[in-house]
Design a protein around this motif. Structure first.
Motif, PDB file in Angstrom:
ATOM      1  N   UNK A  43       0.870  -1.188   0.000  1.00 50.78           N
ATOM      2  CA  UNK A  43       0.000   0.000   0.000  1.00 50.78           C
ATOM      3  C   UNK A  43       0.903   1.234   0.000  1.00 50.78           C
ATOM      4  N   UNK A  44       0.263   2.405   0.099  1.00 50.64           N
ATOM      5  CA  UNK A  44       1.053   3.643   0.150  1.00 50.64           C
ATOM      6  C   UNK A  44       1.909   3.640   1.419  1.00 50.64           C
ATOM      7  N   UNK A  45       3.205   3.967   1.247  1.00 46.02           N
ATOM      8  CA  UNK A  45       4.102   3.998   2.407  1.00 46.02           C
ATOM      9  C   UNK A  45       3.646   5.048   3.428  1.00 46.02           C
ATOM     10  N   UNK A  46       3.173   6.183   2.938  1.00 48.78           N
ATOM     11  CA  UNK A  46       2.768   7.251   3.855  1.00 48.78           C
ATOM     12  C   UNK A  46       1.512   6.874   4.651  1.00 48.78           C
ATOM     13  N   UNK A  47       0.762   5.924   4.149  1.00 49.55           N
ATOM     14  CA  UNK A  47      -0.408   5.443   4.911  1.00 49.55           C
ATOM     15  C   UNK A  47       0.065   4.738   6.188  1.00 49.55           C
ATOM     16  N   UNK A  48       1.181   4.020   6.091  1.00 48.63           N
ATOM     17  CA  UNK A  48       1.751   3.352   7.270  1.00 48.63           C
ATOM     18  C   UNK A  48       2.177   4.398   8.307  1.00 48.63           C
ATOM     19  N   UNK A  61      -7.526  19.119  10.670  1.00 46.23           N
ATOM     20  CA  UNK A  61      -6.151  19.306  10.177  1.00 46.23           C
ATOM     21  C   UNK A  61      -6.185  19.710   8.706  1.00 46.23           C
ATOM     22  N   UNK A  62      -5.826  20.967   8.434  1.00 47.06           N
ATOM     23  CA  UNK A  62      -5.876  21.436   7.042  1.00 47.06           C
ATOM     24  C   UNK A  62      -4.640  20.964   6.272  1.00 47.06           C
ATOM     25  N   UNK A  63      -3.489  20.962   6.938  1.00 47.30           N
ATOM     26  CA  UNK A  63      -2.247  20.549   6.268  1.00 47.30           C
ATOM     27  C   UNK A  63      -1.426  19.716   7.247  1.00 47.30           C
ATOM     28  N   UNK A 102       3.124  14.641   1.588  1.00 47.21           N
ATOM     29  CA  UNK A 102       2.890  15.651   2.638  1.00 47.21           C
ATOM     30  C   UNK A 102       1.480  16.225   2.493  1.00 47.21           C
ATOM     31  N   UNK A 103       1.113  16.501   1.255  1.00 46.28           N
ATOM     32  CA  UNK A 103      -0.219  17.071   1.018  1.00 46.28           C
ATOM     33  C   UNK A 103      -1.321  16.087   1.432  1.00 46.28           C
ATOM     34  N   UNK A 104      -1.036  14.804   1.245  1.00 42.69           N
ATOM     35  CA  UNK A 104      -2.066  13.784   1.509  1.00 42.69           C
ATOM     36  C   UNK A 104      -2.144  13.380   2.983  1.00 42.69           C
ATOM     37  N   UNK A 105      -1.191  13.841   3.787  1.00 42.13           N
ATOM     38  CA  UNK A 105      -1.129  13.309   5.156  1.00 42.13           C
ATOM     39  C   UNK A 105      -2.449  13.443   5.943  1.00 42.13           C
TER      40      UNK A 105
END
Ligand SMILES: Nc1ncnc2c1ncn2[C@@H]1O[C@H](COP(=O)(O)OP(=O)(O)OP(=O)(O)O)[C@@H](O)[C@H]1O
Ligand SMILES: N[C@@H](CCO)C(=O)O
Length: 326
Positions: A218-223, A311-313, A262-265
């Motif tokens: 899956x997406x690494x940033x999801x982890x 959380x906006x960003x 970063x934008x998707x966090x």
């Protein structure tokens, strides 16, 4: 307590004759964990963990999980290593269940994580993601966004028993993540359940990672979003931005985040809070009274979800965005 299947001493001693780890000296059921039956084995060769896979684990996934632990251990990650029998097999059968023996890791998990633990988890997660590169087997994330609506369907008509209005909130959230889930982020092998009880520390230093039974591609940033949820909130429900910053900085030092990640966090954090809200809600409603499993509070993740909505960003999580002066 997580010992669902009883194993007789005879069965176990017989099972061990297939391995080169000496004779059985002791065997103790491990109370922690909810998915599988785990035993601490003492043999003439030392300590090991015996796991009997219970019905929530699909046997077809076991080559992925066991192969992954081998792959990661071979790349320097301190994780359990499957022990092979004399025929080279890591997977056996005991008491009617698929079973494996893995190496024992020293260390203890921390019940009240501090900033330094969060930073180390960020670093370890980046190392894990890099070590996962090149692993040949793939496993889709059955608990990703496509899996959430059917999961929710199993508890939809009873969600409001847990909290008035919860069902409507979940439906709104499912629609939001479906419309805003990112596409094309860097992907790879993720742990997908790196909660405090799956990370060991020795004298304040991270010493090992366990429980790879939700791992998938899956997406690494999801982890990373899963870890922010699991490690960086205080018991009173407040997000601790110092912990978040430590985790994100630790991660980015090993694997810099892309602008798209970063934008998707915020949406990734929202989705991951929803995922644990849904699995906990299902278990809360469906676990029969008297079952040995300790049920986890779904509303803890509802409260986390509400924070992520504000959380906006990624600055809300402590990430300093270039050019914003934040
Ligand atoms: N390799 C290992 N070395 C030392 N202890 C281990 C090891 N594997 C598991 N344990 C112990 O067994 C407990 C349960 O393990 P694990 O988390 O894998 O179980 P589980 O049933 O998959 O649980 P859950 O998915 O709820 O976390 C851990 O908290 C830890 O105490
Ligand atoms: N970590 C999960 C349990 C499954 O391992 C939770 O806290 O809901």
């Amino acid at each position: 307590m997580a010992v669902y299947t009883d194993v007789s001493d005879e069965e176990l001693s017989d099972f061990l004759t297939r391995y080169d780890i000496g004779a059985l000296v002791s065997c103790k059921g491990i109370a922690e964990g909810v998915e599988n039956s785990n035993f601490l084995l003492g043999t003439e060769a030392g300590r090991f963990i015996l796991t009997l896979y219970e019905k929530r684990v699909d046997e077809a996934d076991l080559p992925f999980f066991l192969g992954l632990m081998d792959h990661l251990a071979g790349r320097g990650i301190n994780c359990p290593e499957p022990i092979r029998d004399r025929d080279g097999r890591a997977l056996g059968r005991l008491a009617g269940r698929p079973a494996t023996i893995v190496s024992f890791l020293d260390g203890m998990w921390v019940k009240r994580p501090e900033v330094s633990h969060c930073g180390q988890v960020g670093e370890a997660l980046a190392r894990l993601h890099q070590a996962g590169e090149g692993f040949a087997i793939r496993r889709r994330n059955g608990l990703g966004p496509d899996g959430w609506p059917p999961l929710y369907a199993g508890s939809a008509d009873r969600a409001d028993e847990v909290l008035a209005g919860l069902g409507g909130e979940i439906e709104t959230e499912l629609a939001f993540v479906a419309a805003h889930w990112p596409k094309g982020l860097p992907d790879g092998v993720i742990h997908a359940d790196l909660f405090p009880d799956n990370v060991f520390f020795l004298k304040g230093q991270l010493s090992g990672l366990i429980d790879f039974y939700f791992a998938c591609n899956d997406f690494l940033a999801y982890d990373l979003a899963i870890c922010l949820n699991a490690w960086c909130f205080e018991p009173d429900g407040a997000f601790n931005i110092t912990k978040g910053r430590a985790m994100l900085t630790g991660y980015a030092a090993g694997r810099p985040l892309t602008d798209a990640e970063i934008e998707a966090l915020p949406v990734l954090c929202r989705g991951s809070a929803l995922r644990f809200l849904l699995t906990r809600l299902y278990d809360w409603l469906m676990t029969p009274p008297g079952a040995l499993v300790r049920k986890k509070d779904p509303l803890e993740y509802y409260r986390k979800l509400r924070f992520h909505r504000t959380a906006a960003t990624a600055t809300a999580y402590g990430l300093e965005l270039a050019g914003t002066g934040a």
